[in-house]
Design a protein around this motif. Structure first.
Motif, short mmCIF file in Angstrom:
data_model
loop_
_atom_site.label_atom_id
_atom_site.label_comp_id
_atom_site.label_asym_id
_atom_site.label_seq_id
_atom_site.Cartn_x
_atom_site.Cartn_y
_atom_site.Cartn_z
N ALA A 1 9.66 13.09 8.41
CA ALA A 1 10.14 13.36 9.76
C ALA A 1 9.42 14.52 10.40
CB ALA A 1 11.65 13.64 9.73
N SER A 2 9.01 15.49 9.57
CA SER A 2 8.36 16.67 10.11
C SER A 2 6.84 16.56 10.13
CB SER A 2 8.77 17.91 9.30
OG SER A 2 8.39 17.74 7.96
N SER A 3 6.30 15.41 9.69
CA SER A 3 4.86 15.24 9.68
C SER A 3 4.36 14.87 11.07
CB SER A 3 4.48 14.15 8.67
OG SER A 3 5.05 12.91 9.06
N THR A 4 3.06 14.90 11.23
CA THR A 4 2.48 14.56 12.52
C THR A 4 2.75 13.10 12.85
OG1 THR A 4 0.73 16.18 12.18
CG2 THR A 4 0.35 14.50 13.86
N PRO A 5 3.32 12.79 14.01
CA PRO A 5 3.63 11.41 14.37
C PRO A 5 2.37 10.57 14.46
CG PRO A 5 4.73 12.96 15.84
CD PRO A 5 3.73 13.73 15.05
N SER A 6 2.47 9.30 14.10
CA SER A 6 1.31 8.41 14.18
C SER A 6 1.50 7.44 15.33
CB SER A 6 1.14 7.64 12.86
OG SER A 6 2.31 6.90 12.57
N GLY A 7 0.41 7.03 15.90
CA GLY A 7 0.49 6.10 17.02
C GLY A 7 0.43 6.82 18.34
N ALA A 8 -0.23 6.24 19.32
CA ALA A 8 -0.46 6.90 20.59
C ALA A 8 0.82 7.24 21.32
CB ALA A 8 -1.36 6.02 21.47
N ASP A 9 1.84 6.36 21.19
CA ASP A 9 3.07 6.58 21.95
C ASP A 9 4.25 6.92 21.06
OD1 ASP A 9 3.35 4.16 20.74
OD2 ASP A 9 4.20 3.13 22.49
N ALA A 10 3.97 7.41 19.83
CA ALA A 10 5.04 7.72 18.89
C ALA A 10 5.98 8.78 19.43
CB ALA A 10 4.46 8.16 17.55
N CYS A 11 5.48 9.64 20.32
CA CYS A 11 6.30 10.69 20.89
C CYS A 11 6.61 10.43 22.36
CB CYS A 11 5.63 12.06 20.72
SG CYS A 11 5.54 12.60 19.00
N GLY A 12 6.49 9.19 22.78
CA GLY A 12 6.88 8.84 24.13
C GLY A 12 8.37 9.01 24.32
N LYS A 13 8.78 9.36 25.52
CA LYS A 13 10.18 9.66 25.80
C LYS A 13 11.11 8.55 25.34
CE LYS A 13 13.28 10.76 29.69
NZ LYS A 13 13.34 10.96 31.17
N ASP A 14 10.71 7.31 25.57
CA ASP A 14 11.57 6.18 25.22
C ASP A 14 11.64 5.91 23.73
OD1 ASP A 14 8.92 5.39 25.17
OD2 ASP A 14 9.36 3.33 25.78
N LYS A 15 10.77 6.59 22.95
CA LYS A 15 10.76 6.41 21.49
C LYS A 15 11.53 7.51 20.76
CE LYS A 15 7.75 2.91 21.12
NZ LYS A 15 7.24 2.78 22.48
#
Length: 285
Positions: free
Chosen positions: A28-42
């Motif tokens: 959970a604390s690792s770097t998110p993967s995927g271009a939109d992994a940290c998109g608001k809706d995600k």
């Protein structure tokens, strides 16, 4: 950095329980993967479309302004809104709630998505909660009033015989205990305001606080306040303030990514220049 004297030991016990919580090295604390992994809706937030942020009350200068975290003024308020923007939230989408300092990093579920309250990152606390990467490198500082017995101290050794105090459960208290190693039992306070009052009443000779708070106390709360100096760094690694999240939070990696981006693009440095004037505080030998 606040609390109540009678409950001080109980609070420390709660922090101790945090140290006994099982350590979780989840991704959970690792770097998110995927271009939109940290998109608001995600993002797995507690309230859909909102970012719920906790901090204590009162909210002190220079971290906040006018005791109002929602106005975007003060270092931590400004950084929080900058992180929120990186995550896709507008200022109106940030929802603030009151969370007592010591309960923010105690074990158990959280009603907030993240908490910002000058909480220093430590391995003991990591056993109970997650932290983002650090958004501020901090130094501990001793303040006093003009004419006190430590007003002209140049070294840590000159502080050993003084009656010093700090807020319970803080790294300021730890620095007082472990670095100054005072001959007298340190005074423990539930809030920094109570410590300031004790200094005004000459019940103590000085207070240990972080440097920005030292500037505020000596500049706004004390008529004759004086910064004695910064304590030496206790190790090669700087003490850092980080956002607090629930243990194993799915948001941790995204918040860390946002903080790191703000550090890389110079936003954090600019906000520190704007809100945290760090001059006139000599280093104690």
């Amino acid at each position: 950095m606040r609390t109540r004297a009678v409950v001080g030991l109980a609070v420390l016990a709660v922090v101790g329980l945090g140290a006994c919580a099982p350590e979780d090295d989840s991704s959970a604390s690792s770097t998110p993967s995927g271009a939109d992994a940290c998109g608001k809706d995600k993002l797995a937030v507690t309230t859909a479309g909102k970012l719920t942020v906790g901090t204590d009350k009162p909210a002190y200068e220079p971290w906040f302004s006018d005791n109002d975290p929602s106005n975007g003024k003060g270092y931590e308020s400004a950084v929080t809104y900058a992180v929120a923007k990186k995550l896709g939230f507008e200022q109106a989408d940030v929802k603030w709630q009151t969370v007592q300092f010591n309960t923010a990093f105690a074990p158990g579920p959280k009603a907030f998505d993240l908490d910002v309250n000058q909480v220093s990152i430590s391995e003991d606390r990591r056993k109970a909660v997650d932290f983002s990467s650090g958004y501020y490198d901090v130094r501990q500082t001793v303040i006093t009033t003009a004419g006190s017995k430590i007003a002209n101290a140049k070294s840590v050794a000159e502080l050993a015989g003084a009656k010093l105090g700090a807020q319970v459960g803080t790294t300021s208290y730890t620095a007082l205990r472990d670095q100054v190693k005072p001959q007298q039992t340190p005074a423990v306070f539930d809030t920094n305001d109570l410590a300031v009052q004790a200094l005004k009443n000459k019940q103590i000779d000085g207070i240990v606080v972080d440097l920005p708070t030292a500037f505020y106390m000596t500049g706004a709360q004390l008529d004759d306040g004086k910064i004695v100096g910064q304590l030496p760094s206790s190790s090669g690694q700087a003490e850092q303030f980080g956002f607090v999240l629930a243990k194993g939070s799915k948001l941790t990696g995204c918040v860390t990514q946002a903080v790191d981006a703000l550090k890389a693009d110079g936003t954090l440095a600019n906000l520190q220049k704007q809100y945290l004037t760090e001059s006139g505080a000599p280093e104690l030998s």
